[in-house]
Design a protein around this motif. Structure first.
Motif, short mmCIF file in Angstrom:
data_model
loop_
_atom_site.label_atom_id
_atom_site.label_comp_id
_atom_site.label_asym_id
_atom_site.label_seq_id
_atom_site.Cartn_x
_atom_site.Cartn_y
_atom_site.Cartn_z
N ALA A 123 2.29 -4.72 3.02
CA ALA A 123 1.30 -5.39 3.88
C ALA A 123 1.42 -6.90 3.78
CB ALA A 123 -0.11 -4.95 3.49
N TYR A 166 0.89 -1.17 0.00
CA TYR A 166 0.00 0.00 0.00
C TYR A 166 0.92 1.21 0.00
CZ TYR A 166 -3.91 -2.98 1.53
OH TYR A 166 -4.88 -3.92 1.62
N PRO A 215 -1.84 -11.84 14.17
CA PRO A 215 -2.33 -10.68 14.90
C PRO A 215 -2.90 -9.62 13.96
CG PRO A 215 0.06 -10.62 14.76
CD PRO A 215 -0.37 -11.95 14.19
N ASN A 216 -3.56 -8.63 14.52
CA ASN A 216 -4.09 -7.55 13.69
C ASN A 216 -2.97 -6.88 12.91
OD1 ASN A 216 -6.81 -7.75 14.26
ND2 ASN A 216 -6.60 -6.57 16.14
N GLY A 217 -3.24 -6.60 11.65
CA GLY A 217 -2.24 -5.94 10.82
C GLY A 217 -1.25 -6.89 10.19
N ALA A 218 -1.48 -8.20 10.35
CA ALA A 218 -0.54 -9.18 9.82
C ALA A 218 -0.63 -9.30 8.30
CB ALA A 218 -0.78 -10.54 10.47
N GLY A 219 -1.75 -8.85 7.74
CA GLY A 219 -1.91 -8.96 6.29
C GLY A 219 -2.95 -10.00 5.87
N LYS A 220 -3.73 -10.47 6.82
CA LYS A 220 -4.73 -11.51 6.51
C LYS A 220 -5.79 -10.97 5.55
CE LYS A 220 -5.96 -11.92 10.81
NZ LYS A 220 -5.11 -10.93 11.50
N THR A 221 -6.38 -9.84 5.93
CA THR A 221 -7.45 -9.28 5.11
C THR A 221 -6.95 -8.93 3.71
OG1 THR A 221 -8.62 -8.44 7.03
CG2 THR A 221 -9.09 -7.37 4.94
N THR A 222 -5.76 -8.36 3.66
CA THR A 222 -5.18 -8.02 2.36
C THR A 222 -5.05 -9.27 1.49
OG1 THR A 222 -3.98 -6.23 3.42
CG2 THR A 222 -3.23 -6.87 1.25
N HIS A 265 4.12 0.98 2.06
CA HIS A 265 3.96 0.02 3.15
C HIS A 265 3.71 -1.38 2.60
CE1 HIS A 265 2.86 -1.61 7.00
NE2 HIS A 265 1.72 -2.03 6.50
#
Ligand SMILES: Nc1ncnc2c1ncn2[C@@H]1O[C@H](COP(=O)(O)OP(=O)(O)O)[C@@H](O)[C@H]1O
Ligand SMILES: [Mg+2]
Lengths: 260, 245
Positions: free
Chosen positions: A22, A17, A41-48, A20
């Motif tokens: 991700a 991004y 954890p949150n921000g690990a890149g799962k959703t991406t 950054h």
């Protein structure tokens, strides 16, 4: 249980991004019938990663193929094979459950009696058959999650992608959704993302652990579970819980841990 | 095509569940009523109906075009901005649909809603017809012109909505982009004949007048369809653009 057909092939998938990074050179294969937990954890890149699998975002580098079809080249073909529950189950609040599910069916070209049949079946499966006439906006978070899930399974897709299907739900709702996901996992290839370890334990057969965009572990759950069990045993030994000197069984450990 | 229809149908139905649409439509009809009966003492909007004593709908058509500047952005601002904000755009565009089908579905739904609003203004020609001889051909031509002007502004609105997740921003951008098309022909005299002609050509009004006069000149129709196509195309690029960011 897992078949031999390769459903998803991800090779060195990277997503930036801006500056950054991700997702950082993620590679994995997913075979038919597998239930894969994407844990991190949150921000690990799962959703991406989920967004790239569903062709919502294009990878900056690397390739993703779904049954041999590249997500960048044949996004429509790929999406036809997928059911997707995005994070937080975004839905149209002004539509009724029935109207929404019918809409999703029709967009996929499922019409007439076939549409009604599938809407009814997936609503039944997700336990919302008695809420069909309610506007989605008045439903609880748990029910909305079910509507999102019903939408994802409606076309009877070969692959289900569920992004944090239980986040933000209360304990009862979590148990219910996990039950549905486990049930779905019997017949489908599933990728599920979560930041909760026990979720993977309870619903998946394989886990990929991601952190800061990278895969740090990729193992069948038995292995992970074995490691965990080992840790618990050591812990119980340390606190002297094995009263008879015998290491308690897993069920007993769970029971004791819960009681603590 | 079928997908466009399905998406358009949902979007069209959403207007009738939206209090905002009712409010905006009511305000439009109310202000249009004022324009119609009292006019505005301004060359473009005409004299009061009761002063002119002519069975004409000029006030209606003039007033509509001015009010479209506000009505249309209010109709279109929701289309993509709301879906971006709530995340449903992700749900919608990860179904097996083409981005262009999504854009066109929403665009046509907004157009259909505008046609409903225009249909409500039919009380005025009916009323005028009771007072004197009304040239129904001119009425029809005027409405065709209004629909085409609407298509142009709606495309601008869809484009503005696809830029942002904030409806207010979408409204303002749509209004600002639409403004030159509304008034450029009035300032064309400030420039030389070359630039002036271009400005004249770019403004909606001269093309509307051409159509409203009943001259069946396809160039005016093509002009509106061209403007619409450009902004629909831009909206399409913006909706699909996330993939390449
Ligand atoms: N649209 C975006 N623009 C910029 N950065 C983003 C965007 N979405 C996510 N990120 C960043 O990318 C990283 C991974 O996010 P995400 O995939 O949402 O993680 P997860 O789902 O594992 O919590 C985070 O550092 C997040 O801040
Ligand atoms: Mg996430």
């Amino acid at each position: 249980m897992a078949g031999t057909e390769t459903m998803v092939t991800a090779r060195d998938v990277t997503k930036y991004y801006g500056l950054h990074r991700a997702v950082d050179r993620i590679s994995f294969d997913l075979h038919s019938g597998e239930v894969l937990g994407f844990l991190g954890p949150n921000g690990a890149g799962k959703t991406t990663t989920m967004k790239m699998l569903t062709c919502f975002l294009a990878p900056t580098a690397g390739s993703i193929k779904v049954k041999g079809h590249d997500v960048s080249e044949e996004p429509l073909r790929v999406r036809q094979m997928m059911g997707y529950l995005p994070e937080n189950a975004p839905l149209y609040p002004d539509m009724t459950v029935m109207g929404f599910l019918r809409f999703c069916a029709e967009v996929r070209g499922i019409t007439g009696r076939e549409r009604d049949l599938r809407v009814g079946r997936s609503a039944e499966q997700c336990g919302i058959a008695d809420r069909m006439r309610d506007p989605i906006g008045i439903l609880s978070k748990g029910l909305r999650q079910r509507v999102g899930l019903a939408q994802a399974i409606l076309p009877d897709p070969e692959i289900l992608i569920l992004d944090e299907p239980t986040s933000g739900l209360d304990p009862n709702q979590i148990v219910e959704i996990r039950g549905i996901v486990r049930e779905l996992g019997r017949t489908k290839t599933v990728i599920l993302s979560t930041h909760i370890l026990s979720e993977v334990e309870l619903t998946c057969r394989r886990a990929i652990i991601v952190n800061q965009g990278r895969i740090v572990a990729d193992a069948p759950l038995e292995e992970l579970r074995g490691q965990l069990r080992e840790e618990r045993r050591r812990y119980l030994f340390a606190v002297g819980a094995g009263s008879s000197g015998v290491v308690p069984g897993e069920a007993e450990v769970r029971e004791r841990l819960r009681a603590m | 095509m079928r997908t466009t229809w399905v998406i358009g149908k949902r979007e069209f139905a959403a207007y009738f569940g939206s209090p905002l649409a009712y409010v905006v439509t009511s305000i439009f009809l109310f202000l249009l009523g004022l324009f119609f009966f009292f006019g505005v003492f301004h060359q473009d909007v005409g004299w009061p109906f009761y002063v002119r004593k002519v069975a004409s709908l000029d006030n209606l058509f003039n007033g509509s075009q001015l009010l479209f500047l506000f009505l249309v952005p209010a109709i279109t601002m929701r289309l993509f901005a709301e879906e971006r904000r709530s995340g449903t755009l992700e749900l919608l565009t990860t179904l097996p649909v083409r981005d262009i089908e999504v854009v066109l579905g929403k665009y046509f739904a907004a157009f259909a809603y505008l046609l409903v609003v225009l249909a409500l203004t039919a009380v005025y020609p009916i009323y005028v017809a009771t007072l004197g001889r009304l040239d129904w051909g001119a009425v029809a031509a005027g409405y065709v012109g209004l629909a085409l002007v609407g298509l142009g502004y709606l495309a601008i609105g869809v484009f503005a909505s696809s830029l942002t997740q904030h409806q207010v921003v979408a409204f303002v951008v749509a209004l600002v982009v639409a403004l030159p098309f509304f008034f450029l022909h009035k300032v064309s005299f400030l420039f030389g004949p070359g630039v002036g002609n271009v400005l004249e050509f770019l403004a909606f009004r001269p093309h509307f007048d051409g159509i409203a006069r009943g001259v069946l000149d396809s160039s005016h129709i093509l002009y509106f369809l061209g403007v619409a196509a450009i902004f629909v195309f831009l909206a399409h690029r913006l909706v699909g653009g996330r993939r390449w960011r």
